[in-house]
Write an enzyme that holds these catalytic residues in place. Structure first.
Site, PDB file in Angstrom:
ATOM      1  N   GLU A   1      13.934   3.454  -0.465  1.00 57.10           N
ATOM      2  CA  GLU A   1      15.195   3.046  -1.084  1.00 57.10           C
ATOM      3  C   GLU A   1      15.006   2.358  -2.426  1.00 57.10           C
ATOM      4  OE1 GLU A   1      17.887   2.605   2.902  1.00 57.10           O
ATOM      5  OE2 GLU A   1      17.046   0.768   2.104  1.00 57.10           O
TER       6      GLU A   1
ATOM      7  N   ARG B   1       0.855  -1.186   0.000  1.00 63.11           N
ATOM      8  CA  ARG B   1       0.000   0.000   0.000  1.00 63.11           C
ATOM      9  C   ARG B   1       0.892   1.237   0.000  1.00 63.11           C
ATOM     10  NH1 ARG B   1      -5.166   0.347   2.169  1.00 63.11           N
ATOM     11  NH2 ARG B   1      -4.831  -1.350   3.617  1.00 63.11           N
TER      12      ARG B   1
END
Lengths: 315, 735
Positions: free
Chosen positions: B696, B619
């Site tokens: 990241e 999500r």
């Protein structure tokens, strides 16, 4: 930064006279000097502010050239209508340098005097003959990728970082100065910057106290003006190689180079080779190059950059 | 609350606030200059003196003598801290080298003194007067030279040093198509906007540190260990952080020296590590040498894959675990990964945004491009053929919790116009530019960590959340507010979030892209506890009550939260603990990067023309800040591909280009249009938020897509990052 005193000069003559004293330096835009003072690479004891002496005008000369006050900001010079029309290579070189913020502060005189970006010059724990005469050169056998291949010596391979000065060299500018005794003279740009030899800490022909008041351009050359700067990112980086060129309609052209020389680089032989093409110009310009293993690529890159200019000129 | 079974439908699934793009709620404070950063805590610690760090002038050796007389006599100097007067100091578990050096010197620019003065200028000036005699020793600074002395590193975040599945050598030997190439990546600097900075003040034996730090609880422990004082005597405050990228996961010299300096002079002291000191004084991403071998059939289906990685660090340090993703990304029964760690006396290597994958994918995804070409298979199709829905080392019994790599590749390719790519390199011209396209998979592990929060509702119905979670520019404030608003049924504007204070419940912190999912899960746990309290007060069964519009509702009955909270307010605290779902399921985030570059036919200048990516990371809590994270990371990937490199001087043992004029990162002019698509995904095994990290993922593979695009543009294959003009010219000369 060492403690220092500060004064505003009342006239150029007074500024030059005061500056002849030990430890005094002029301050104009301060974009280079203040950084160097913070790092104690420069340690003036007195700063003479020359920003308010009326040296910020751009005026035509009787000879049909242009006189640029030493305090004219890089931004203003690059945007000047006459410069853009008649000396476009200068405008382009200026806009290739630094950032908008820096150009707003940096001056014409100061730009000529900006110091090298050699990383060993910048770290005061490292040997550097330019920063500390006699301490040796950290760069020759160190990180030299960005450094000069022409005009270097065994004492120093620092590159001259200016873009503007490359264009001024191309345009045969004169550097006008007033001395400590009030005397005035003009120094041809070719003689203004000095090669390092055994004294890399002496970088220009100015005498103690001498103040640049203006830079004078001869009458316009005409032709097509180009400034091509090749660097490791698209903006806000020093040149690996830059080429300033004016291509004349008569096939005669002239070239000056940045990023590769200990001073803004120009040779008669390179200009003379112009009709023979990019490779010939490169060969002539690079004559006597003394690259390191790390910066040898600048020779090829110079030739390629010239080839690119010739290609675009033809297009 | 413990999360050990997959999530079912819960209040987060309403998606009224969560999953909606929101401006960051801390934005106005930041752009008006009212968000206090560590070096600017005049409000909390007035009259602070200024500390200036003196860094070692040698890389290895010992301090012989220190002469402080001239510095102490300089104007405004209030004290000078050195190892001789600092008292006994320990060392944190996460620090490899000592934050205050001496008499032993472990690396260049290691702090050896702190000069404290009444002004910054006086401190900086006096620092130059500290005279230190060094006895230098020969150090090891060249990774290539030390490579063969490497040993297996101790296991860490990256798992074991080596893994083996099947028989790689046998599989590779009989493979129809073989790739065997080596790649190098350089040392890199985090180069975050805000330098490391701390203001420290003591009150008796209690220390407060206003600092810029990603991991509050870790760092309290580290400071306690270093100062040899009880952790309960330390308060660490870090509400706003101007970027970290991993450089601020640990306490650095600014925090320790500010504390020591303040103790010495009995007055608050503030210390920032100056920009030119950062690369050598602090931590960096270590350089790697990588060898990749892939054996495949003629269709490109992988049978054997090996990824071997060499890196170096100071004694006691860790490896760059660049083979991590190769353990999980592609199929193949015969597998081998190894990491070897050599001793180097360069500054300390440590985590930088996506440690492991960020540089591992720079190699692996170029190797995949090479395999695609060798097999004559489209690079997107090659990756799809080698998709695997389970951990290929563990086998089908360890499936991925969710894995939409194929969807990312297909949808990303569609949006980018991948079908316009000419598979033959060097064919497309646009004026003076050779134009090429590249693709790379994105992969980053999804880590989770215990995270706590306290949540309250006051008499106005306002919701307050407190947790020691940090916002390093990522958007934590906003997603935590969204979570609280969703859980409590109030608008976002009714939530106040307080972060980054060790007085608040311990969170997972910011690192390894675990922060967003873990910390909001902690807020979820605390909110469930608060909902139970409110329901009890209302006399409603907690599992039946609805929280919406500032009310608790059951059928047609409702009561305002404000009323239930009363004048005292009502608070609850809990934390989310994670069971073994990340052991039973491989959990990772996926994506696909696409890039178009132009390479100047003469000068070999590379310009990125377009970037696009599709990403699946569970999500997406706040699509706006998630997109910002991804495009920022893609930008960092461009930096890694084209320009970022700390240059090692192997004679003096230091990073030479240690300022922002010489350590180049992309500027605006380097970065073109960036298109980001998030693939719909809910991961019920990651947390009740069904989210995963995204901070990241965007850097992982981005640089390889650039490299592959350069190859497609020019036909020049480069394996030695960064891919600079000189290297392209040299390769063109050979080719």
């Amino acid at each position: 930064m060492r403690p220092f005193t500060y004064s505003r000069a009342a006239s150029v003559e007074e500024a030059a006279k005061t500056a002849a004293t030990q430890g005094a330096r002029f301050i104009a835009g301060g974009t280079n000097l203040l950084d160097l003072m913070k790092l104690q690479i420069e340690t003036p004891t007195h700063l003479i502010d020359v920003n308010h002496l009326g040296l910020d005008r751009i005026e035509p000369t009787a000879e049909g050239g242009l006189k640029i006050g030493a305090m004219v900001r890089n931004t203003d010079l690059a945007a000047d209508k006459t410069v853009r029309r008649d000396y476009a290579v200068l405008s382009r070189a200026l806009l290739a340098g630094a950032s908008g913020q820096l150009r707003n502060k940096a001056t014409t005189g100061g730009n000529l005097l900006q110091r090298t970006r050699c990383p060993y010059f910048y770290d005061t724990r490292m040997p550097c003959n330019k920063r500390q005469p006699g301490s040796g050169c950290g760069a020759i056998k160190g990180m030299s990728r960005s450094l000069a291949i022409l005009g270097t010596s065994d004492a120093c391979i620092a590159q001259h970082p200016s873009d503007m000065a490359v264009a001024l060299r191309l345009l045969d500018a004169q550097v006008d100065a007033v001395g400590a005794d009030g005397g005035r003279r003009s120094i041809p740009i070719a003689d203004f910057h000095l090669l390092p030899g055994e004294t890399p800490h002496i970088e220009n022909a100015l005498k103690p106290g001498e103040l640049i008041t203006s830079v004078t351009l001869p009458k316009p050359l005409g032709g097509t003006h180009v400034y091509r700067k090749v660097r490791d990112r698209a903006s806000y980086a020093f040149a690996l190689v830059s080429v300033a060129a004016v291509f004349g309609k008569d096939g005669r052209s002239r070239f000056a180079f940045g990023g590769i020389g200990a001073k803004p680089w120009r040779t008669d032989a390179a200009d003379a080779a112009a009709p023979s093409g990019a490779a010939a110009v490169a060969e002539a310009a690079l004559s006597g190059a003394r690259p390191t293993a790390q910066n040898a690529f600048k020779q090829q890159l110079t030739a390629r950059t010239l080839a690119s200019l010739y290609r675009q000129k033809g297009a | 609350m413990k999360f050990d079974t997959p999530a079912t439908t819960n209040p987060i699934d309403r998606g009224r606030v969560i999953g909606i793009p929101h401006d960051r709620i801390d934005g106005p404070a930041k752009v008006t200059g009212t968000a206090p950063y560590a070096y600017e805590r005049h409000d909390a610690a007035p009259n602070a003196a200024y500390g200036w760090i003196v860094g070692s002038a040698i890389a290895k050796g010992r301090i012989g003598a220190i002469d402080l007389r001239a510095a102490e006599a300089a104007p405004g100097v209030l004290g000078i801290v050195t190892h001789q007067n600092a008292g006994p100091l320990g060392k944190g578990n996460f620090n490899t080298a000592h934050l205050l050096g001496g008499p032993q010197i472990e690396h260049y620019e290691q702090a050896v003194a702190l000069v404290i003065a009444d002004t910054l200028e006086n401190a900086r000036d006096a620092a130059r007067l500290v005279r230190i005699d060094y006895a230098p020793e020969q150090g090891r600074f060249d990774l290539a030279a030390e490579r063969d002395k490497g040993v297996p590193p101790p296991p860490g975040f990256g798992g074991p040093a080596d893994t083996k599945t099947g028989d790689f050598e046998a599989g590779f030997a009989k493979a129809a198509v073989k790739i065997d190439q080596s790649y190098t990546t350089p040392d890199q600097s985090h180069a975050m906007m805000e330098p490391h900075a701390t203001t420290a003040a003591w009150n008796g034996d209690k220390l407060t540190l206003w600092t810029s730090n990603q991991m509050i609880a870790w760092s309290v422990g580290e400071m306690a260990k270093t100062l040899k004082i009880p952790p309960e005597n330390i308060r660490l405050v870090s509400p706003y952080i101007g970027g970290g990228f991993g450089a601020k996961l640990w306490v650095r010299a600014d925090a320790l020296l500010a504390a020591l300096g303040s103790r010495m002079i009995g007055r608050p002291v503030k210390v920032a590590i100056a920009r030119p000191q950062i690369p050598n004084n602090t931590v960096h991403r270590p350089a790697t040498i990588q060898r990749i071998r892939i054996g495949a059939d003629k269709q490109g289906v992988i049978d054997a894959i090996a990824h071997e990685v060499w890196s170096g660090d100071l004694p006691g340090g860790g490896a760059e675990t660049a083979a991590q993703q190769t353990r999980l990304l592609y199929r193949g029964p015969n597998r081998l990964t190894t990491h070897r760690l050599s001793t180097l006396d360069l500054p300390e290597g440590n985590a930088m945004r996506a440690p492991g994958e960020a540089v591992g994918l720079l190699a692996l995804e170029v190797a995949m491009d090479e395999l695609a070409e060798a097999c004559g298979v489209d690079p997107v199709e090659l990756r799809i053929r080698n998709d695997v829905q389970y951990d290929p080392e563990a086998g089908p019994q360890r499936p991925f919790s969710s894995r939409k790599l194929i969807e990312c590749l297909r949808e990303g390719a569609e949006r980018f116009g991948w079908n316009r790519r000419n598979p033959k390199p060097g064919q497309v011209r646009d004026g003076r530019w050779l134009v090429g396209m590249g693709v790379a998979s994105a992969f980053r592990n999804n880590l989770v960590g215990k995270s706590g929060a306290r949540i309250g509702v006051d008499a106005e119905g306002h919701v307050i959340v407190e947790t020691d979670m940090t916002d390093i520019g990522t958007g934590s404030y906003t997603i935590i507010a969204q979570t609280a608003a969703e859980m409590m049924g109030v608008p976002l504007e009714a939530v106040t979030v307080r972060l980054g204070d060790s007085r608040f419940p311990v969170s997972a912190g910011s690192g390894g892209q675990w922060g967003a999912n873990s910390s909001t899960a902690g807020v979820y746990a605390a909110a469930m506890a608060l909902r139970a309290k409110l329901a009890e007060k209302a006399g409603f069964p907690a599992d039946k009550a609805l929280f919406e519009d500032g009310l608790i509702r059951l059928g047609n009955q409702s009561q305002p939260l404000a009323t239930l909270a009363g004048r005292e307010g009502l608070w609850a605290e809990d934390s989310m603990e994670f069971g073994d779902l990340d052991k039973r399921y491989a959990q990772a985030t996926f994506g696909a990067h696409f890039c178009e570059v132009g390479v100047d036919i003469d000068t070999a200048e590379v310009r990125v023309r377009r970037m696009g990516g599709a990403f699946a990371a569970g999500r997406i809590l706040n699509p706006k800040s998630a997109r910002s994270q991804v495009i920022g990371a893609m930008t960092m990937g461009v930096g890694a591909a084209l320009m970022e490199e700390l240059s090692v001087d192997t004679r003096f043992g230091f990073f030479v280009n240690h300022d922002m004029a010489e350590y180049l990162v992309p500027v605006h002019a380097d970065i073109p249009q960036q298109d980001v698509l998030f693939i719909d995904e809910l991961d019920d095994k990651s947390s009740p938020m069904k989210a995963k990290g995204v901070g990241e993922l965007g850097i992982c593979g981005a640089g390889a897509a650039v490299a592959n695009a350069i190859y497609n543009a020019t036909g020049v294959r480069l394996r030695d990052y960064p891919l600079t003009i000189d290297k392209i010219l040299a390769a063109q000369r050979v080719a």
